[in-house]
Motif scaffolding. Sequence first.
Motif, PDB file in Angstrom:
ATOM      1  N   GLY A 104       0.782  -1.222   0.000  1.00 20.19           N
ATOM      2  CA  GLY A 104       0.000   0.000   0.000  1.00 20.19           C
ATOM      3  C   GLY A 104       0.815   1.273   0.000  1.00 20.19           C
ATOM      4  N   ILE A 105       2.150   1.157   0.002  1.00 17.63           N
ATOM      5  CA  ILE A 105       3.039   2.325   0.039  1.00 17.63           C
ATOM      6  C   ILE A 105       3.663   2.531  -1.331  1.00 17.63           C
ATOM      7  CG2 ILE A 105       5.089   3.333   1.122  1.00 17.63           C
ATOM      8  CD1 ILE A 105       4.474   1.533   3.557  1.00 17.63           C
ATOM      9  N   LEU A 106       3.788   3.780  -1.753  1.00 16.24           N
ATOM     10  CA  LEU A 106       4.413   4.126  -3.022  1.00 16.24           C
ATOM     11  C   LEU A 106       5.737   4.830  -2.770  1.00 16.24           C
ATOM     12  CD1 LEU A 106       1.322   5.641  -4.890  1.00 16.24           C
ATOM     13  CD2 LEU A 106       2.120   3.277  -4.929  1.00 16.24           C
ATOM     14  N   LYS A 123      15.737  13.396  -5.763  1.00 16.26           N
ATOM     15  CA  LYS A 123      14.613  13.603  -4.857  1.00 16.26           C
ATOM     16  C   LYS A 123      13.787  12.321  -4.766  1.00 16.26           C
ATOM     17  CE  LYS A 123      12.447  17.578  -4.992  1.00 16.26           C
ATOM     18  NZ  LYS A 123      11.705  18.785  -5.460  1.00 16.26           N
ATOM     19  N   ALA A 124      13.454  11.896  -3.542  1.00 16.47           N
ATOM     20  CA  ALA A 124      12.660  10.686  -3.360  1.00 16.47           C
ATOM     21  C   ALA A 124      11.773  10.842  -2.131  1.00 16.47           C
ATOM     22  CB  ALA A 124      13.558   9.460  -3.210  1.00 16.47           C
ATOM     23  N   ALA A 125      10.609  10.207  -2.179  1.00 10.48           N
ATOM     24  CA  ALA A 125       9.671  10.266  -1.062  1.00 10.48           C
ATOM     25  C   ALA A 125       8.857   8.987  -1.024  1.00 10.48           C
ATOM     26  CB  ALA A 125       8.753  11.479  -1.204  1.00 10.48           C
ATOM     27  N   LEU A 126       8.372   8.651   0.158  1.00 15.32           N
ATOM     28  CA  LEU A 126       7.416   7.561   0.333  1.00 15.32           C
ATOM     29  C   LEU A 126       6.049   8.185   0.601  1.00 15.32           C
ATOM     30  CD1 LEU A 126       9.410   5.049   2.588  1.00 15.32           C
ATOM     31  CD2 LEU A 126       9.312   5.175   0.090  1.00 15.32           C
ATOM     32  N   TRP A 127       5.012   7.501   0.125  1.00 20.70           N
ATOM     33  CA  TRP A 127       3.653   8.044   0.256  1.00 20.70           C
ATOM     34  C   TRP A 127       2.689   6.901   0.510  1.00 20.70           C
ATOM     35  CZ3 TRP A 127       0.234   9.732  -4.434  1.00 20.70           C
ATOM     36  CH2 TRP A 127      -0.896  10.400  -3.977  1.00 20.70           C
ATOM     37  N   ASN A 128       1.905   7.042   1.585  1.00 20.33           N
ATOM     38  CA  ASN A 128       0.787   6.138   1.830  1.00 20.33           C
ATOM     39  C   ASN A 128      -0.487   6.922   1.521  1.00 20.33           C
ATOM     40  OD1 ASN A 128      -1.329   4.597   2.867  1.00 20.33           O
ATOM     41  ND2 ASN A 128      -0.062   3.712   4.471  1.00 20.33           N
ATOM     42  N   GLN A 172      -0.065   6.598 -16.076  1.00 13.61           N
ATOM     43  CA  GLN A 172       0.371   5.405 -15.364  1.00 13.61           C
ATOM     44  C   GLN A 172      -0.706   5.040 -14.355  1.00 13.61           C
ATOM     45  OE1 GLN A 172       4.115   5.723 -13.278  1.00 13.61           O
ATOM     46  NE2 GLN A 172       3.954   3.691 -12.389  1.00 13.61           N
ATOM     47  N   ILE A 173      -1.164   3.796 -14.406  1.00 20.40           N
ATOM     48  CA  ILE A 173      -2.170   3.294 -13.476  1.00 20.40           C
ATOM     49  C   ILE A 173      -1.466   2.656 -12.277  1.00 20.40           C
ATOM     50  CG2 ILE A 173      -3.764   1.351 -13.142  1.00 20.40           C
ATOM     51  CD1 ILE A 173      -5.320   3.490 -14.232  1.00 20.40           C
ATOM     52  N   ILE A 174      -1.895   3.034 -11.065  1.00 18.97           N
ATOM     53  CA  ILE A 174      -1.368   2.424  -9.837  1.00 18.97           C
ATOM     54  C   ILE A 174      -2.533   1.788  -9.103  1.00 18.97           C
ATOM     55  CG2 ILE A 174      -0.161   2.789  -7.669  1.00 18.97           C
ATOM     56  CD1 ILE A 174       0.235   5.540 -10.096  1.00 18.97           C
ATOM     57  N   SER A 175      -2.511   0.478  -9.031  1.00 22.03           N
ATOM     58  CA  SER A 175      -3.557  -0.278  -8.346  1.00 22.03           C
ATOM     59  C   SER A 175      -3.012  -0.751  -7.002  1.00 22.03           C
ATOM     60  CB  SER A 175      -3.969  -1.477  -9.208  1.00 22.03           C
ATOM     61  OG  SER A 175      -4.840  -2.324  -8.512  1.00 22.03           O
ATOM     62  N   TYR A 176      -3.715  -0.441  -5.907  1.00 23.40           N
ATOM     63  CA  TYR A 176      -3.188  -0.772  -4.580  1.00 23.40           C
ATOM     64  C   TYR A 176      -4.332  -1.103  -3.617  1.00 23.40           C
ATOM     65  CZ  TYR A 176      -4.704   3.922  -3.155  1.00 23.40           C
ATOM     66  OH  TYR A 176      -5.468   5.028  -2.882  1.00 23.40           O
ATOM     67  N   SER A 231      -3.744   0.420   3.258  1.00 21.94           N
ATOM     68  CA  SER A 231      -2.829  -0.034   4.301  1.00 21.94           C
ATOM     69  C   SER A 231      -2.717   1.033   5.374  1.00 21.94           C
ATOM     70  CB  SER A 231      -1.450  -0.314   3.693  1.00 21.94           C
ATOM     71  OG  SER A 231      -0.467  -0.407   4.693  1.00 21.94           O
ATOM     72  N   LEU A 232      -2.591   0.585   6.618  1.00 16.39           N
ATOM     73  CA  LEU A 232      -2.386   1.488   7.751  1.00 16.39           C
ATOM     74  C   LEU A 232      -0.915   1.607   8.122  1.00 16.39           C
ATOM     75  CD1 LEU A 232      -5.324   0.205   9.983  1.00 16.39           C
ATOM     76  CD2 LEU A 232      -5.162   2.510   9.037  1.00 16.39           C
ATOM     77  N   ILE A 233      -0.031   1.009   7.336  1.00 18.03           N
ATOM     78  CA  ILE A 233       1.387   0.949   7.680  1.00 18.03           C
ATOM     79  C   ILE A 233       1.964   2.363   7.784  1.00 18.03           C
ATOM     80  CG2 ILE A 233       3.671   0.211   6.852  1.00 18.03           C
ATOM     81  CD1 ILE A 233       2.218  -2.190   5.576  1.00 18.03           C
TER      82      ILE A 233
END
Length: 387
Positions: free
Chosen positions: A116-118, A125-130, A356-360, A363-365
């Motif tokens: 569930g995290i991207l 430059k980089a980042a995580l995203w829920n 771009q399709i993102i299927s997820y 998530s509560l992570i």
Amino acid sequence: MQGLSKTRTEVPEMLVLEILSKLPVKSLTRFRCVSKPWSSSFQTPHFITKHHHNNLKNNNLNLLLKRCDGNNRGDIYYFSQLSTEKGHNFSVKQNIHLPFFENCWYAPVVDGPCNGILCLHDHDKAALWNPSTREFKILPRSSVQRPPSVDSTIYGGLGFGYDPQTDDYKVVRFVTNYFGENEEEGLMADWSHQVELYSLKNDSWKEISVPDNHGFGSPLFNNCINGFYYWQTIEGSDYLILSFDMVNEKFSTLPLPQFGGTLAQFYLQLLDFNGLLGAIFYPRGGTDKSFDLWVMNGSWTKQLSIESVPGVERPLGFWKNGELFLESSDHELVLFDPSTRELKNLGIHAYRETMQIISYVESLIPINGRSEHEERIIRRPAGGAVN
């Protein structure tokens, strides 16, 4: 009436939590205010895992569409949240703008989802995203030392995945250092490679061994499968698949399937297909496209072949029941059903090859980041006000 009294039945706490673990994140966010014990329970590893597994079991998929309306440096890429409810025909619910990447070209590149995290990135430059919890974490700049006398550094292929042994999320990134610019030709005379690895648990980067082959290719699909990340690579004149094991932090290679052509004739995209490594091939030319899907399960086998779909450019992702999202020749989002060969236009347009399709699954992570509001991320309902 005499003899009758009201009775109160207490529902066991475990049963309450079992019921709550089947609710969407939006509902759980509201229910945090009901009681402190509930709020605390939603943050326990057991509840987070149970909630995620319930979503996986019920195939509760959500859809994001990354796209751009133009092709100039001033044009901004954004995400559209698509409705997955029956009868809504994948309509746009809201549009999401990420200020962190607004001054980047073709950004952000999206890796994942992983639980569930991207992972979003462009250059250094980089980042995580829920997107479910609306938590966003900007990764720190790399602390890996570059060789002396470096003229420029280019950040190449990146992979994002999960290490189940240490319960850690990791980002692996290829770096090329250039030396000795030739001023007359405007070229770099020499270069060297490095590979660096980020750990969410440690919130830091480190240098790891460089493989013989350099991973490349922008991920149109999710390339992380069961703790391994996959790229295309080349050895001499031979194309291979480069893999990275998130647990032991080692690289290895495997061959492409014998698909009956060459990569000069066909595009190749790697993807997660029901928990297995998949490779989808489609021709570079022509207006009628065919799509062949190969799956690695000990050896390569052809899983699916779709012949002569008219008026489409490229695949974007699989949906439930084997349906396939495609970009049409008119750069519209369409859905193709291989069983009926029905091609349905979903009425969503973007500039060519920016979709771009993102299927997820939700998530509560936690990712130890900040809220979207703190990062000035804008969610605007389609045709409405900021949310």
